[in-house]
Scaffold this motif. Sequence first.
Motif, PDB file in Angstrom:
ATOM      1  N   SER A  11      -6.221 -51.607  33.596  1.00  0.00           N
ATOM      2  CA  SER A  11      -7.378 -52.247  34.225  1.00  0.00           C
ATOM      3  C   SER A  11      -6.911 -53.300  35.226  1.00  0.00           C
ATOM      4  O   SER A  11      -5.717 -53.586  35.356  1.00  0.00           O
ATOM      5  CB  SER A  11      -8.240 -52.917  33.158  1.00  0.00           C
ATOM      6  OG  SER A  11      -7.572 -54.084  32.660  1.00  0.00           O
ATOM      7  N   PRO A  23     -14.358 -49.827  36.302  1.00  0.00           N
ATOM      8  CA  PRO A  23     -14.882 -48.567  35.757  1.00  0.00           C
ATOM      9  C   PRO A  23     -15.433 -47.586  36.789  1.00  0.00           C
ATOM     10  O   PRO A  23     -15.066 -46.408  36.785  1.00  0.00           O
ATOM     11  CB  PRO A  23     -15.967 -49.050  34.788  1.00  0.00           C
ATOM     12  CG  PRO A  23     -15.451 -50.352  34.295  1.00  0.00           C
ATOM     13  CD  PRO A  23     -14.813 -50.986  35.494  1.00  0.00           C
ATOM     14  N   SER A  40      -9.531 -45.315  28.805  1.00  0.00           N
ATOM     15  CA  SER A  40     -10.067 -46.548  29.382  1.00  0.00           C
ATOM     16  C   SER A  40      -8.954 -47.466  29.840  1.00  0.00           C
ATOM     17  O   SER A  40      -9.092 -48.218  30.802  1.00  0.00           O
ATOM     18  CB  SER A  40     -10.924 -47.290  28.347  1.00  0.00           C
ATOM     19  OG  SER A  40     -10.097 -47.795  27.298  1.00  0.00           O
ATOM     20  N   TRP A  48     -12.542 -56.465  29.599  1.00  0.00           N
ATOM     21  CA  TRP A  48     -12.517 -55.063  30.039  1.00  0.00           C
ATOM     22  C   TRP A  48     -13.451 -54.220  29.179  1.00  0.00           C
ATOM     23  O   TRP A  48     -14.165 -53.351  29.687  1.00  0.00           O
ATOM     24  CB  TRP A  48     -11.093 -54.535  29.991  1.00  0.00           C
ATOM     25  CG  TRP A  48     -10.891 -53.129  30.491  1.00  0.00           C
ATOM     26  CD1 TRP A  48     -10.357 -52.080  29.795  1.00  0.00           C
ATOM     27  CD2 TRP A  48     -11.195 -52.604  31.797  1.00  0.00           C
ATOM     28  NE1 TRP A  48     -10.298 -50.941  30.570  1.00  0.00           N
ATOM     29  CE2 TRP A  48     -10.804 -51.233  31.809  1.00  0.00           C
ATOM     30  CE3 TRP A  48     -11.762 -53.140  32.947  1.00  0.00           C
ATOM     31  CZ2 TRP A  48     -10.980 -50.409  32.915  1.00  0.00           C
ATOM     32  CZ3 TRP A  48     -11.921 -52.317  34.068  1.00  0.00           C
ATOM     33  CH2 TRP A  48     -11.535 -50.978  34.046  1.00  0.00           C
ATOM     34  N   ARG A  49     -13.484 -54.485  27.887  1.00  0.00           N
ATOM     35  CA  ARG A  49     -14.426 -53.768  27.024  1.00  0.00           C
ATOM     36  C   ARG A  49     -15.860 -54.023  27.487  1.00  0.00           C
ATOM     37  O   ARG A  49     -16.684 -53.107  27.538  1.00  0.00           O
ATOM     38  CB  ARG A  49     -14.264 -54.198  25.561  1.00  0.00           C
ATOM     39  CG  ARG A  49     -13.012 -53.699  24.880  1.00  0.00           C
ATOM     40  CD  ARG A  49     -13.133 -53.751  23.354  1.00  0.00           C
ATOM     41  NE  ARG A  49     -13.454 -55.062  22.840  1.00  0.00           N
ATOM     42  CZ  ARG A  49     -12.554 -56.005  22.559  1.00  0.00           C
ATOM     43  NH1 ARG A  49     -11.280 -55.769  22.766  1.00  0.00           N
ATOM     44  NH2 ARG A  49     -12.927 -57.168  22.061  1.00  0.00           N
ATOM     45  N   TRP A  52     -17.311 -51.984  30.409  1.00  0.00           N
ATOM     46  CA  TRP A  52     -17.757 -50.606  30.140  1.00  0.00           C
ATOM     47  C   TRP A  52     -19.181 -50.546  29.577  1.00  0.00           C
ATOM     48  O   TRP A  52     -19.730 -49.468  29.380  1.00  0.00           O
ATOM     49  CB  TRP A  52     -16.771 -49.911  29.192  1.00  0.00           C
ATOM     50  CG  TRP A  52     -15.490 -49.555  29.877  1.00  0.00           C
ATOM     51  CD1 TRP A  52     -14.309 -50.225  29.823  1.00  0.00           C
ATOM     52  CD2 TRP A  52     -15.269 -48.441  30.753  1.00  0.00           C
ATOM     53  NE1 TRP A  52     -13.358 -49.607  30.603  1.00  0.00           N
ATOM     54  CE2 TRP A  52     -13.928 -48.504  31.185  1.00  0.00           C
ATOM     55  CE3 TRP A  52     -16.076 -47.393  31.214  1.00  0.00           C
ATOM     56  CZ2 TRP A  52     -13.366 -47.569  32.051  1.00  0.00           C
ATOM     57  CZ3 TRP A  52     -15.528 -46.460  32.078  1.00  0.00           C
ATOM     58  CH2 TRP A  52     -14.192 -46.551  32.489  1.00  0.00           C
ATOM     59  N   ASP A  53     -19.765 -51.727  29.318  1.00  0.00           N
ATOM     60  CA  ASP A  53     -21.149 -51.775  28.822  1.00  0.00           C
ATOM     61  C   ASP A  53     -22.180 -51.762  29.943  1.00  0.00           C
ATOM     62  O   ASP A  53     -23.386 -51.744  29.684  1.00  0.00           O
ATOM     63  CB  ASP A  53     -21.364 -53.053  27.980  1.00  0.00           C
ATOM     64  CG  ASP A  53     -20.745 -52.942  26.601  1.00  0.00           C
ATOM     65  OD1 ASP A  53     -20.578 -51.802  26.134  1.00  0.00           O
ATOM     66  OD2 ASP A  53     -20.419 -53.982  26.003  1.00  0.00           O
ATOM     67  N   ILE A  57     -23.263 -47.772  35.275  1.00  0.00           N
ATOM     68  CA  ILE A  57     -22.103 -46.918  35.505  1.00  0.00           C
ATOM     69  C   ILE A  57     -22.527 -45.451  35.550  1.00  0.00           C
ATOM     70  O   ILE A  57     -23.261 -44.971  34.675  1.00  0.00           O
ATOM     71  CB  ILE A  57     -21.041 -47.108  34.396  1.00  0.00           C
ATOM     72  CG1 ILE A  57     -20.430 -48.507  34.466  1.00  0.00           C
ATOM     73  CG2 ILE A  57     -19.938 -46.061  34.511  1.00  0.00           C
ATOM     74  CD1 ILE A  57     -19.464 -48.817  33.334  1.00  0.00           C
ATOM     75  N   TYR A  59     -21.073 -41.984  35.023  1.00  0.00           N
ATOM     76  CA  TYR A  59     -19.873 -41.414  34.413  1.00  0.00           C
ATOM     77  C   TYR A  59     -19.502 -40.044  34.999  1.00  0.00           C
ATOM     78  O   TYR A  59     -18.408 -39.545  34.738  1.00  0.00           O
ATOM     79  CB  TYR A  59     -20.056 -41.300  32.899  1.00  0.00           C
ATOM     80  CG  TYR A  59     -19.973 -42.631  32.195  1.00  0.00           C
ATOM     81  CD1 TYR A  59     -18.769 -43.104  31.715  1.00  0.00           C
ATOM     82  CD2 TYR A  59     -21.102 -43.437  32.027  1.00  0.00           C
ATOM     83  CE1 TYR A  59     -18.676 -44.334  31.067  1.00  0.00           C
ATOM     84  CE2 TYR A  59     -21.023 -44.663  31.401  1.00  0.00           C
ATOM     85  CZ  TYR A  59     -19.806 -45.107  30.919  1.00  0.00           C
ATOM     86  OH  TYR A  59     -19.716 -46.325  30.300  1.00  0.00           O
ATOM     87  N   ILE A  64     -14.875 -40.928  28.284  1.00  0.00           N
ATOM     88  CA  ILE A  64     -13.991 -42.078  28.182  1.00  0.00           C
ATOM     89  C   ILE A  64     -13.412 -42.153  26.777  1.00  0.00           C
ATOM     90  O   ILE A  64     -14.161 -42.170  25.795  1.00  0.00           O
ATOM     91  CB  ILE A  64     -14.724 -43.403  28.496  1.00  0.00           C
ATOM     92  CG1 ILE A  64     -15.432 -43.320  29.847  1.00  0.00           C
ATOM     93  CG2 ILE A  64     -13.758 -44.580  28.449  1.00  0.00           C
ATOM     94  CD1 ILE A  64     -14.530 -43.079  31.021  1.00  0.00           C
TER      95      ILE A  64
END
Length: 375
Positions: A11, A23, A40, A48-49, A52-53, A57, A59, A64
């Motif tokens: 990342s 992302p 990821s 970073w987690r 992804w929320d 986004i 996809y 992922i």
Amino acid sequence: MILNADFHIHSLFSMAASKDMRPQKLLDSCVIKGIDVIGSGDAIHPKWRQMWDDPDINYHGVTIIPTAEVEGKGKVHHLILMKDFDTAENIYSEMTPFSRNISTGGRPHVALTGERIAEIVHNNGGYIGPAHAFTPWTGMYGKFESITECYGSEVVDFLELGLSADTSYAAGIEELKEIPFLSNSDAHSPAVNKIAREFNRIKVSSNSVKDIISAVLNNRIVLNAGFFPEEGKYNRTACTRCFRQFSALKAESFNWKCPDDGGAIKRGVHDRAKYLSKEGFTTKRPDYVHIIPLGEIIKNVLKTSSPNTKGCLKLYAEFIREFDNEINVLLNVDPCELSELNAEVGLAVEKFRSNEIILHPGGGGMYGNFEIPYR
């Protein structure tokens, strides 16, 4: 169902990583590249987690897999696969007392042995194996003589070959006979010449995280694809200062000091793998296909200094528009069809598919390079 997967990336929070490593940019590159599954990277990192929320986004149908790389004692790197980001959070909590940078660094240093790291990962339902296992500075086989010496009684779930090795380097090592091999990009940028420069083709019943991880653990890998190992910067035994290359025997006679400038000579992956292999022993493995990123081929054809010049990007976009994605261009499309768009690119693809590339091996920290014989 056959999927293309790259499990190891980083990342924007990792050292030397592009600030574009976010992302959405990552997922957009997966579509262009032809990647169905992407790790990821850096899943242990809290921010970073959270990224992804983001509900916005897109996809693009890409799955992922939460993954992370950690550096343990001895600076050995370990790759971790997880079923969800909650698992990553639990691993983060258990490792926090042993790391000063786990909240800030994408690839944290954890002051624990490989065995203890693996125990934490397994206890939380994750899976682990050595990252770029043969790399001299940070690979398991750069520091240890065996898996057991590094991981003790803990199970190793897979082994990542790294850019300086292919299947042939590891297939003769007897202790690896039951362990799946992965080939991943270790990308620090979403640029299409970095993402999935190495990848895995896996056989699954669905594109769920559960089925994908099961395919890795049960060795339903049908193809590994990646660099010619000679392109890696640690492939040959060489001086880390002037990059002069040596045979392992000659390096030993010089006490691993370069006679030209006194620099340290680092044993290359090629010699290290040969030393670890058992004579006459091999295991049956999926095919390993050597590829060159399309951007690098175009750079070579147009004789530019970078694959990111306007001319290179324009021609690259034309190939993607015509043939859907890069992996399709590199592995599937008839070179005659490619030649209709650009004759030299078509010939280059034909040459590397038939292993007619001229290679100049890297070593000592300097990447190798290649020539495409157009005549």
